[in-house]
Design a protein around this motif. Structure first.
Motif, short mmCIF file in Angstrom:
data_model
loop_
_atom_site.label_atom_id
_atom_site.label_comp_id
_atom_site.label_asym_id
_atom_site.label_seq_id
_atom_site.Cartn_x
_atom_site.Cartn_y
_atom_site.Cartn_z
N LEU A 201 -0.69 6.69 -11.99
CA LEU A 201 -0.40 5.89 -10.78
C LEU A 201 0.52 4.73 -11.11
O LEU A 201 1.48 4.45 -10.40
CB LEU A 201 -1.70 5.34 -10.20
CG LEU A 201 -2.51 6.20 -9.23
CD1 LEU A 201 -3.73 5.44 -8.78
CD2 LEU A 201 -1.67 6.59 -8.04
N LEU A 202 0.20 4.05 -12.21
CA LEU A 202 1.01 2.89 -12.58
C LEU A 202 2.42 3.31 -12.97
O LEU A 202 3.39 2.64 -12.62
CB LEU A 202 0.34 2.14 -13.74
CG LEU A 202 -0.95 1.39 -13.35
CD1 LEU A 202 -1.59 0.80 -14.59
CD2 LEU A 202 -0.66 0.31 -12.34
N GLN A 203 2.48 4.47 -13.63
CA GLN A 203 3.81 4.98 -13.98
C GLN A 203 4.63 5.27 -12.73
O GLN A 203 5.81 4.98 -12.66
CB GLN A 203 3.66 6.28 -14.76
CG GLN A 203 3.78 6.09 -16.25
CD GLN A 203 3.43 7.38 -16.97
OE1 GLN A 203 3.61 8.47 -16.42
NE2 GLN A 203 2.93 7.26 -18.19
N ALA A 204 3.95 5.85 -11.76
CA ALA A 204 4.65 6.24 -10.53
C ALA A 204 4.91 5.04 -9.62
O ALA A 204 5.56 5.17 -8.60
CB ALA A 204 3.83 7.27 -9.78
N ASN A 205 4.36 3.89 -10.01
CA ASN A 205 4.49 2.71 -9.16
C ASN A 205 3.89 2.94 -7.78
O ASN A 205 4.41 2.49 -6.77
CB ASN A 205 5.96 2.28 -9.06
CG ASN A 205 6.07 0.79 -8.86
OD1 ASN A 205 5.05 0.11 -8.65
ND2 ASN A 205 7.29 0.28 -8.92
N LYS B 23 0.86 -1.18 0.00
CA LYS B 23 0.00 0.00 0.00
C LYS B 23 0.90 1.23 0.00
O LYS B 23 1.88 1.28 0.73
CB LYS B 23 -0.89 0.00 1.25
CG LYS B 23 -1.95 1.09 1.20
CD LYS B 23 -3.03 0.83 2.24
CE LYS B 23 -3.98 1.99 2.34
NZ LYS B 23 -4.98 2.02 1.29
N ASP B 24 0.57 2.18 -0.86
CA ASP B 24 1.37 3.40 -0.92
C ASP B 24 0.50 4.59 -0.58
O ASP B 24 -0.73 4.53 -0.62
CB ASP B 24 1.96 3.56 -2.33
CG ASP B 24 3.02 2.52 -2.60
OD1 ASP B 24 3.75 2.19 -1.64
OD2 ASP B 24 3.08 2.01 -3.73
N MET C 209 3.62 8.66 -3.90
CA MET C 209 4.78 8.07 -3.26
C MET C 209 4.87 6.60 -3.65
O MET C 209 3.86 5.94 -3.89
CB MET C 209 4.66 8.14 -1.74
CG MET C 209 4.33 9.50 -1.19
SD MET C 209 5.72 10.61 -1.28
CE MET C 209 6.80 9.90 -0.06
N HIS C 210 6.12 6.14 -3.65
CA HIS C 210 6.29 4.72 -3.78
C HIS C 210 7.07 4.27 -2.54
O HIS C 210 8.24 4.60 -2.40
CB HIS C 210 7.06 4.38 -5.05
CG HIS C 210 7.42 2.94 -5.15
ND1 HIS C 210 6.46 1.95 -5.19
CD2 HIS C 210 8.62 2.31 -5.18
CE1 HIS C 210 7.06 0.78 -5.24
NE2 HIS C 210 8.37 0.97 -5.24
N GLY C 211 6.39 3.57 -1.68
CA GLY C 211 7.02 3.29 -0.39
C GLY C 211 7.26 4.59 0.33
O GLY C 211 6.38 5.43 0.42
N GLU C 212 8.50 4.78 0.78
CA GLU C 212 8.79 6.02 1.48
C GLU C 212 9.34 7.09 0.52
O GLU C 212 9.72 8.16 0.95
CB GLU C 212 9.77 5.76 2.61
CG GLU C 212 11.06 5.11 2.17
CD GLU C 212 12.23 5.48 3.04
OE1 GLU C 212 12.09 6.43 3.82
OE2 GLU C 212 13.27 4.82 2.94
#
Lengths: 365, 368, 527
Positions: free
Chosen positions: B317-321, B182-183, B205-208
């Protein structure tokens, strides 16, 4: 025989039991059970409750056979004078150690959140003074106080229930149920059981209860039900509020539950919660002080003096450890000790009493 | 009796020497905003807006604030530097906003926030935002005499109520960073010349780590609806792009319902369908009053338009992972065996997310 | 400001007396010498003789030849008979009209049949004669007769029945006890007209011979309790008993506790309400306040007005009063703890305003609070004894001038004034002043603890206070009932006040012999 003046009602016994059980253990309980049982920590607690219920039945069966005796007298009656004395001394040591452990943990928490620089001995001295002040009076007065301060626990239960609706939560964290595996859940309930210690007080309070041979099991079962559901509820709340990895990092998740809240009037509700929680923490220590004093008070020393001496003893023990390491070590040994005293001994005594002293029962009527 | 008195005296003496933990409020300097940036040398720069409160008598308060800078290779110890620069004790933990520059955010925000989780005094409900460019430029903006942090805080809180921004604080951010699968999305602020600060949208964000991708304000509003995070109300304005004429419509979303379903087909492809039903109240719709309003048609147009926009958002969103939907977490609980096999960082890009927006007009306001 | 002036004056008088009579270390001598005075020169059991002259001498000696002992000789039945009376103790009019007049006119017969007094006694012991004289009797000695006749011609100068100043009520009855013991019992009997109302007299004090009466309802009050109270009063051996405060100190269980363990009241309605709960009233002659034992903590927060207003209103006010107790104890302490330890508890808005008001205040909050509390106590003490118009001036000087000036001079913060003001008001809310003052005093240790340990200190001291409350027992009944021990039944008329028809059983804290107190209340509803 216990005189009429010292007796307590079943209603009071209920609160005596829950007050001695609920205390310091709650604050870090979700973290501890989560370590092994992962997201199934709440199941561990229910399991621990079941084990306690079983022990309660054992205690009841044992004590019913000697309705007018303290545990220390029962051991002497069953095991004989000398062996009984030795066992009684072990029980006494157990109570003193558990009491000091509670005190040490309490001082640690207060140092951590409320008063970081204040020397621990000052805090423990103050707490132990309060404990001794109450414990020197008889059980009836202790019971009165415990009933009075139980309003705090009920108050906190209510705020928690309100909280459950208010906080952001994620039920996904505990799914799928049972993923941790039976073994881990069992290990979890082992640590949960330690947080729920205090029910063994029944062993020494039993003779003081009015009409103790009738309906007592119901009272103790209700007390156990209350404590178990209270603990389960709080742990469940923490498990769905914090992500598993986060929960591992938080030492006292219950406080963080409140920390994320801010109302119009107050920020940092955790500090207010912890300040109020000092009372239930103290009641547990009072109970152990009482039990320790009851278990050795004899003809040689008056009860009041015994309490004073034990208070000083607990205070002195609380001075020793400073680092987490020593505390953990002590925690470990006390837990072994507790199994011996609260499980093995009563079961053993019950079996022996069935074998040897079948006739004891008639004496009481 | 004498012994007792002696004991009491000793104890009293000890306590008179007490007050170990006293931190008088009067000696504290408040900090109301902190920003973290990455300097060109790769160090971390903290900028702090410390408050100077003065009573002017008659119950009036004059608040002046000053900027304090500190620089260190790592965030640890920044607070010590700041403490040394200010008179009295600095109460960093009462700061109610933490701004992080986008360059630094790309390196990860957890290490910056760690002191806030751990601190005994820290107020864990404070807001956190990522800034376009250097965060220091935002926090050093002078808006008359009102402290800038208050202004930012009010802006963010207002936007949260209107469902432009997600309702997050440090505690919830911490929870979500540590949740695998979850991001989070965080508020994205920008400085509008000369002296204004505005919400640019949300940072994905992706992770932190900040992915670098952002969504605009309108997009973030729709994304929040897709995430089922309708706050009090959500206001949107759209241009219904039709052949004949350009019509625009503004509406409130009053109520909504979301259905999210994740299916894994035999080939292992993960399909997530997000289906939202919005009940809206039309706010403004310049129309031709000669004809009756065709509510059905507007609903249809709106649904199509919003679905189209939702698809765009999901592409970003998918681009940003950025797994804002928490698809990974859902899979981990529903298909734990599959989850163990997956490398979610890689796999997420292949997830097929199918949004569908369904609009229903329940009110048209005072005008037909 | 509502403090009992009468009581204070009396206490001062006691101090004065004790100072005049010598210091404590002299008490050994004092006791001995006084005892010898009271015994000499007449022996306690000495009897009257047939010789009238000798009797006259004995009585005069017994009264140490005091000069207000008047002697009048008359001829009756052709014999000399002598009338003694204490000039100051008798009503001259009634002496003339009902004793001397009839005797002079009739000249023959039996004296007891001639005189018109209400009470005629025959005594033969000199000590009895002496004490009768002190009670306002006149004594007739006859020639060749060893018995004296005591006739009551007592002068009754007591003030009229008024509403007590310090326990005003708005809607309840407006009479109050006075200094005269007879009138007080009259007020009680007027309200409780039952033959079971029993009065027992004690005489306490070797010098003062103060009349103490114990009033209770015979078949309702716990027998053990009656015995215990009798035993305790009986065990008092002192020279002087001047007021109710003395007896309170002598017989209460925990003299070192800060909580008052006897309810003293000047209101007859209040006293009777406890009488019918099975409690005992103690009345000391010369004091308008009567004592009620045993009592619980919650009685101090009840007012007769509660019962005369609607139950919701009564309950609301009771809850407000309990809140006032908590506020009076903890409010300044919480403030101190917050500004010196846990400022993070406050949200930013409040924090800023407090921070501003604290700017430039040179003292730590504890000193600030202490200074203001003590100023307040000073103002209160000062205005109590002053005549009302001047007292008002003191109030204005204290409240307005000092208050404003102190803040403007930045000695004390604004907020602290608010805090202390609220605390003082909260402590004045208690319907019984003693408890309010106790609460205010209790505030001090809590404040100190707060300034040393923040919230931890507050909680610890509060815990200690509640432990103490749980431990307290007065005359064998728990002080903090019905909360400790918890009794659901009794909460109906202690912490809250429910409608009268719900209170079918009386409070059990004083262990009344039977519990039920009403049988048919709203019976009309069933018909």
């Amino acid at each position: 025989m216990i005189s009429e003046k010292l007796s307590i009602t079943k209603f009071q016994l209920f609160f005596l039991l829950i007050q001695s059980q609920i205390g310091i253990g709650l604050l870090s309980l979700p973290n501890i059970v989560q370590k092994s049982a992962k997201s199934d920590g709440w199941i561990s607690i229910i399991l621990a409750g079941v084990v306690i219920q079983f022990l309660m039945v054992v205690y009841y069966l044992l004590l019913k056979r000697y309705p007018d005796d303290l545990l220390s007298n029962i051991t002497e009656k069953i095991l004989g004078f000398l062996l009984g004395k030795v066992v009684n001394f072990i029980i006494y040591i157990y109570f003193i150690l558990t009491g000091s452990l509670s005190l040490i943990l309490m001082v640690k928490i207060i140092n951590l959140y409320l008063l970081p620089v204040t020397p621990g001995w000052v805090i423990s001295l103050l707490v132990i003074c309060a404990c001794v002040y109450l414990t020197t009076s008889d059980l009836r007065i202790i019971a009165r106080f415990f009933v009075l301060v139980s309003t705090l626990i009920i108050l906190l239960l209510f705020t928690n229930i309100v909280l459950a609706f208010y906080i952001p939560k994620e039920i996904q964290y505990i799914l799928p149920i049972g993923s941790a595996g039976t073994k881990n859940i069992l290990i979890g309930s082992n640590s949960a059981l330690l947080a729920m210690l205090g029910f063994e007080g029944l062993l020494f309070m039993f003779p003081y209860v009015i009409h103790n041979t009738k309906g007592l099991l119901k009272t103790t079962s209700f007390a156990n039900l209350f404590v178990t559901s209270f603990y389960t509820f709080i742990t469940f709340l923490c498990l769905i509020k914090f992500s598993p990895e986060q929960l591992q990092q938080i030492r006292e998740p219950v406080l963080y539950l409140f920390r994320g809240l801010a109302y119009k009037m107050f920020d940092r509700i955790d500090l207010i919660f912890l300040s109020i929680w000092i009372v239930p923490m103290t009641t547990s220590i009072i109970m152990y002080l009482f039990l320790a004093s009851k278990s050795i008070s004899g003809q040689k020393m008056s009860y009041k003096k015994t309490v004073l001496v034990n208070g000083v003893l607990i205070f002195l023990i609380s001075l020793i450890p400073h680092t987490d390491e020593i505390t953990n070590l002590m925690n470990k040994y006390v837990s072994y000790f507790s199994y011996a005293v609260i499980m093995v001994l009563p079961v053993f005594l019950l079996i022996l009493s069935f074998i040897f002293k079948r006739h004891e029962r008639g004496v009481t009527n | 009796m004498k012994k007792k008195q002696l004991l009491i005296l000793i104890i009293l003496n000890l306590f008179l020497a007490g007050c170990w933990d006293q931190h008088l409020l009067v000696n504290k300097t408040f900090v109301n905003g902190i920003s973290f940036d990455l300097t060109e040398e790769g160090k971390i720069q903290a900028t702090v807006r410390s408050l100077n409160i003065k009573g002017k008598g008659g119950g009036q308060i004059e608040i002046e604030d000053e900027l304090i800078y500190a620089e260190r290779p790592s965030p640890v110890g920044l607070s010590i530097d700041i403490d040394n620069m200010v008179a009295g004790e600095v109460d960093l933990h009462q700061a109610h906003i933490v701004l992080i520059g986008d360059e630094l955010a790309k390196k990860g925000i957890n290490q910056l926030l760690e002191p806030f989780y751990r601190g005994k005094e820290s107020n864990i409900t404070k807001k956190i935002a990522i800034s376009k460019g250097k965060a220091e430029t935002i926090i050093s903006t002078e808006i008359e005499k009102s402290p800038i942090a208050f202004f930012i805080l009010q802006t963010i809180e207002g936007a949260e109520k209107a469902t432009y921004l997600p309702d997050e604080n440090i505690l919830t951010v911490w929870t979500k960073i540590l949740t695998p699968g979850k991001d989070i999305i965080l508020p994205y602020l920008e400085k509008i010349e000369p002296d204004r600060i505005g919400i640019a949208g949300v940072a994905l964000m992706h992770g932190e780590k900040f992915s670098g991708e952002t969504l605009s304000k309108e997009q973030s509003s729709l994304l929040l609806l897709l995430l089922d995070q309708l706050n009090v109300t959500s206001r949107m304005a759209l241009v219904l792009d039709q052949e004949q004429e350009e019509r625009s419509i503004a509406f409130f979303t009053r109520k909504m319902k979301r259905d999210m379903e994740i299916t894994v087909d035999k080939s292992g492809k993960i399909i997530c369908s997000v289906d939202i039903k919005m009940q809206i109240e039309v706010n403004s719709y310049p129309q031709d009053f000669k004809e009756d309003l065709n509510i059905k048609e507007i609903e249809k147009e709106l649904s199509e338009e919003l679905t189209k926009q939702a698809n765009e958002i999901i592409t970003t969103l998918l681009q940003a992972n950025c797994d804002a939907f928490g698809i990974g977490m859902k899979i981990s609980t529903k298909h734990p065996d599959l989850w163990k096999k997956l490398n979610w960082d890689e796999e997420y890009k292949n997830v097929q997310i199918e949004p569908k927006v369904n609009v229903k007009i329940i009110k048209t306001g005072n005008v037909y | 400001m509502l403090l009992n002036k009468e009581g204070k004056l009396r206490k001062e008088l006691i101090q004065l007396v004790s100072q005049v009579e010598g210091y404590n270390h002299m008490s050994f001598f004092k006791k001995k010498s006084i005892r010898s005075i009271s015994n000499s020169p007449i022996n306690e059991s000495q009897l009257l003789t047939n010789d009238i002259n000798k009797n006259i001498h004995s009585i005069r000696d017994y009264h140490c030849r005091t000069e207000d002992l008047m002697v009048r000789e008359l001829i009756f039945n052709k014999n000399i008979c002598t009338i003694f009376y204490l000039d100051s103790m008798v009503n001259k009019d009634s002496l003339h009209s009902s004793v001397i007049g009839p005797i002079v006119e009739t000249k023959y017969g039996e004296i007891q049949h001639i005189v018109k007094t209400t009470q005629v006694k025959f005594t033969s012991r000199i000590s009895d004669v002496g004490s009768d004289l002190l009670d306002g009797f006149c004594i007739i000695l006859r020639e060749n007769n060893a018995t004296a006749i005591s006739l009551s011609v007592v002068e009754n100068t007591s003030r009229s029945i008024e509403e007590p100043d310090n326990e005003r009520s708005i809607i309840s009855s407006h009479d109050g006890f006075i200094e005269d013991i007879g009138t007080n019992i009259f007020l009680l009997r007027k309200r409780v007209k039952t033959p079971q109302l029993k009065v027992k007299y004690f005489s306490v004090g070797k010098l003062t011979n103060t009349k103490v009466s114990m009033v209770f309802i015979e078949n309702l009050t716990d027998k053990k309790l009656i015995k215990e109270v009798e035993r305790r009063i009986g065990s008092i051996e002192v020279d002087q008993l001047l007021s109710f405060g003395d007896i309170e100190d002598y017989i209460e269980d925990n003299p070192n506790s800060i909580f008052p363990q006897m309810l003293t009241t000047e209101r007859p309605d209040r006293a009777t309400s406890y009488l019918t709960e099975g409690k005992i009233l103690l009345i000391v002659d010369g004091s308008p306040r009567i004592m009620i034992v045993p009592i619980t903590f919650f009685a101090f927060y009840q007012s007769p007005d509660d019962y005369n207003s609607r139950w919701i209103i009564g309950t609301f006010f009771r809850l407000i009063r309990f809140l006032s107790f908590i506020v009076a104890i903890t409010f300044p302490a919480i403030y101190i703890a917050v500004v010196s330890y846990h400022s993070e508890v406050l949200p930013i808005g409040i924090l800023y305003s407090i921070r501003v008001s604290l700017e430039n205040v040179p003292f730590p909050p504890l000193i600030e609070a202490f200074a203001m509390q003590i100023t307040l106590e000073l103002l209160k003490e000062a205005s109590i004894r002053l005549p009302t118009p001047i007292a008002q001036t003191t109030g204005i000087v204290g409240g307005l001038v000092i208050g404003t000036a102190v803040v403007e001079a930045s000695f004390v913060s604004n907020i602290m004034i608010v805090v202390i003001g609220l605390t003082a008001i909260a402590s004045f809310v208690a319907p019984v002043n003693e408890m309010g003052t106790s609460a205010r005093l209790l505030g001090f240790p809590v404040m100190i603890a707060a300034s040393l340990f923040g919230f931890f200190g507050i909680v610890l001291v509060l815990m200690g206070i509640f432990m103490h409350l749980c431990k307290l027992q007065t005359f064998g009944t728990p002080y903090f009932a019905p909360l400790a021990p918890f009794k659901m039944e009794d909460i109906k008329d202690s912490i809250v006040r429910l409608s009268f028809w719900k209170l079918n059983s009386r409070p059990t804290d004083s262990k009344p012999i039977y519990k039920k107190q009403q049988w048919r209340t709203r019976g009309w509803k069933n018909n």
